[in-house]
Design a protein around this motif. Structure first.
Motif, PDB file in Angstrom:
ATOM      1  N   ARG A   2       0.737  -1.135   0.016  1.00  0.00           N
ATOM      2  CA  ARG A   2       0.072  -0.094   0.094  1.00  0.00           C
ATOM      3  C   ARG A   2       0.913   1.244  -0.053  1.00  0.00           C
ATOM      4  NH1 ARG A   2      -4.951  -1.611   0.229  1.00  0.00           N
ATOM      5  NH2 ARG A   2      -5.935   0.566   0.374  1.00  0.00           N
ATOM      6  N   GLU A   3       2.093   0.925   0.107  1.00  0.00           N
ATOM      7  CA  GLU A   3       3.090   2.433   0.221  1.00  0.00           C
ATOM      8  C   GLU A   3       4.310   1.999  -0.457  1.00  0.00           C
ATOM      9  OE1 GLU A   3       5.112   4.461   4.056  1.00  0.00           O
ATOM     10  OE2 GLU A   3       3.055   4.488   3.997  1.00  0.00           O
ATOM     11  N   LEU A   4       4.950   3.017  -1.183  1.00  0.00           N
ATOM     12  CA  LEU A   4       6.160   2.996  -1.673  1.00  0.00           C
ATOM     13  C   LEU A   4       7.014   4.294  -1.341  1.00  0.00           C
ATOM     14  CD1 LEU A   4       8.015   1.962  -4.115  1.00  0.00           C
ATOM     15  CD2 LEU A   4       6.659   3.437  -5.652  1.00  0.00           C
ATOM     16  N   VAL A   5       8.425   4.219  -1.007  1.00  0.00           N
ATOM     17  CA  VAL A   5       9.193   5.296  -0.576  1.00  0.00           C
ATOM     18  C   VAL A   5      10.022   5.507  -1.916  1.00  0.00           C
ATOM     19  CG1 VAL A   5      11.310   5.936   0.727  1.00  0.00           C
ATOM     20  CG2 VAL A   5       9.316   4.550   1.697  1.00  0.00           C
ATOM     21  N   ARG A  15       6.640   9.608   0.220  1.00  0.00           N
ATOM     22  CA  ARG A  15       5.882   8.283   0.207  1.00  0.00           C
ATOM     23  C   ARG A  15       4.520   8.474  -0.717  1.00  0.00           C
ATOM     24  NH1 ARG A  15       8.141   5.514   4.245  1.00  0.00           N
ATOM     25  NH2 ARG A  15       9.351   6.657   5.733  1.00  0.00           N
ATOM     26  N   LEU A  16       4.503   7.335  -1.649  1.00  0.00           N
ATOM     27  CA  LEU A  16       3.348   7.296  -2.377  1.00  0.00           C
ATOM     28  C   LEU A  16       2.411   6.031  -1.672  1.00  0.00           C
ATOM     29  CD1 LEU A  16       1.851   8.084  -5.112  1.00  0.00           C
ATOM     30  CD2 LEU A  16       3.113   6.022  -5.999  1.00  0.00           C
ATOM     31  N   ARG A  17       1.281   6.470  -1.124  1.00  0.00           N
ATOM     32  CA  ARG A  17       0.268   5.576  -0.457  1.00  0.00           C
ATOM     33  C   ARG A  17      -0.829   5.334  -1.375  1.00  0.00           C
ATOM     34  NH1 ARG A  17      -1.713   7.313   4.023  1.00  0.00           N
ATOM     35  NH2 ARG A  17      -1.308   9.651   3.833  1.00  0.00           N
ATOM     36  N   ARG A  18      -1.489   4.185  -1.294  1.00  0.00           N
ATOM     37  CA  ARG A  18      -2.750   3.878  -1.778  1.00  0.00           C
ATOM     38  C   ARG A  18      -4.033   3.884  -0.516  1.00  0.00           C
ATOM     39  NH1 ARG A  18      -5.060  -1.165  -3.123  1.00  0.00           N
ATOM     40  NH2 ARG A  18      -3.042  -2.159  -2.827  1.00  0.00           N
ATOM     41  N   THR A  19      -4.751   4.557  -0.558  1.00  0.00           N
ATOM     42  CA  THR A  19      -5.802   4.549   0.397  1.00  0.00           C
ATOM     43  C   THR A  19      -6.723   3.309   0.436  1.00  0.00           C
ATOM     44  OG1 THR A  19      -7.299   6.036  -0.813  1.00  0.00           O
ATOM     45  CG2 THR A  19      -5.556   7.261   0.378  1.00  0.00           C
ATOM     46  N   ARG A  20      -7.720   3.353   1.200  1.00  0.00           N
ATOM     47  CA  ARG A  20      -8.783   2.335   1.325  1.00  0.00           C
ATOM     48  C   ARG A  20      -9.631   2.388   0.113  1.00  0.00           C
ATOM     49  NH1 ARG A  20     -10.366   3.409   6.877  1.00  0.00           N
ATOM     50  NH2 ARG A  20      -8.289   3.505   7.885  1.00  0.00           N
ATOM     51  N   ASN A  21      -9.690   3.600  -0.196  1.00  0.00           N
ATOM     52  CA  ASN A  21     -10.690   3.881  -1.438  1.00  0.00           C
ATOM     53  C   ASN A  21      -9.807   4.126  -2.931  1.00  0.00           C
ATOM     54  OD1 ASN A  21     -12.904   4.356   0.263  1.00  0.00           O
ATOM     55  ND2 ASN A  21     -12.088   6.508   0.744  1.00  0.00           N
ATOM     56  N   ASP A  22      -8.598   3.207  -2.709  1.00  0.00           N
ATOM     57  CA  ASP A  22      -7.888   3.279  -3.971  1.00  0.00           C
ATOM     58  C   ASP A  22      -7.482   4.648  -4.319  1.00  0.00           C
ATOM     59  OD1 ASP A  22      -7.560   0.653  -4.022  1.00  0.00           O
ATOM     60  OD2 ASP A  22      -9.434   0.410  -5.014  1.00  0.00           O
ATOM     61  N   LYS A  23      -7.288   5.629  -3.732  1.00  0.00           N
ATOM     62  CA  LYS A  23      -6.802   6.948  -4.109  1.00  0.00           C
ATOM     63  C   LYS A  23      -5.310   6.828  -3.718  1.00  0.00           C
ATOM     64  CE  LYS A  23     -10.679   8.733  -4.900  1.00  0.00           C
ATOM     65  NZ  LYS A  23     -11.421   9.087  -6.332  1.00  0.00           N
ATOM     66  N   LEU A  24      -4.568   7.682  -4.601  1.00  0.00           N
ATOM     67  CA  LEU A  24      -3.016   7.920  -4.405  1.00  0.00           C
ATOM     68  C   LEU A  24      -2.939   9.169  -3.651  1.00  0.00           C
ATOM     69  CD1 LEU A  24      -1.694   6.506  -7.806  1.00  0.00           C
ATOM     70  CD2 LEU A  24      -1.854   5.365  -5.452  1.00  0.00           C
TER      71      LEU A  24
END
Length: 64
Positions: free
Chosen positions: A39-42, A51-60
């Motif tokens: 769910r996360e990339l540094v 940090r690039l994160r994907r939320t529970r609602n599939d937003k970035l």
């Protein structure tokens, strides 16, 4: 607000294009290839971590 993230792999600065020429096609990368199953990339950029994160609602979300 829209932002653009340019990735460089060789660490050099991009060459300037002569006036009147068109920009090359923009690279497109599927987010699933970047994040894979996580769910996360540094991302390291100029010594800073993002940090690039994907939320529970599939937003970035990209944060510093």
């Amino acid at each position: 607000m829209t932002s653009t993230l340019a990735l460089q792999t060789n660490g050099s600065t991009p060459a300037k294009r002569p006036a009147g020429t068109t920009a090359p096609a923009q690279r497109r990368v599927d987010s699933r290839l970047l994040l894979r199953e996580s769910r996360e990339l540094v991302i390291e950029h100029l010594g800073q971590e993002y940090r690039l994160r994907r939320t529970r609602n599939d937003k970035l979300i990209l944060t510093k």
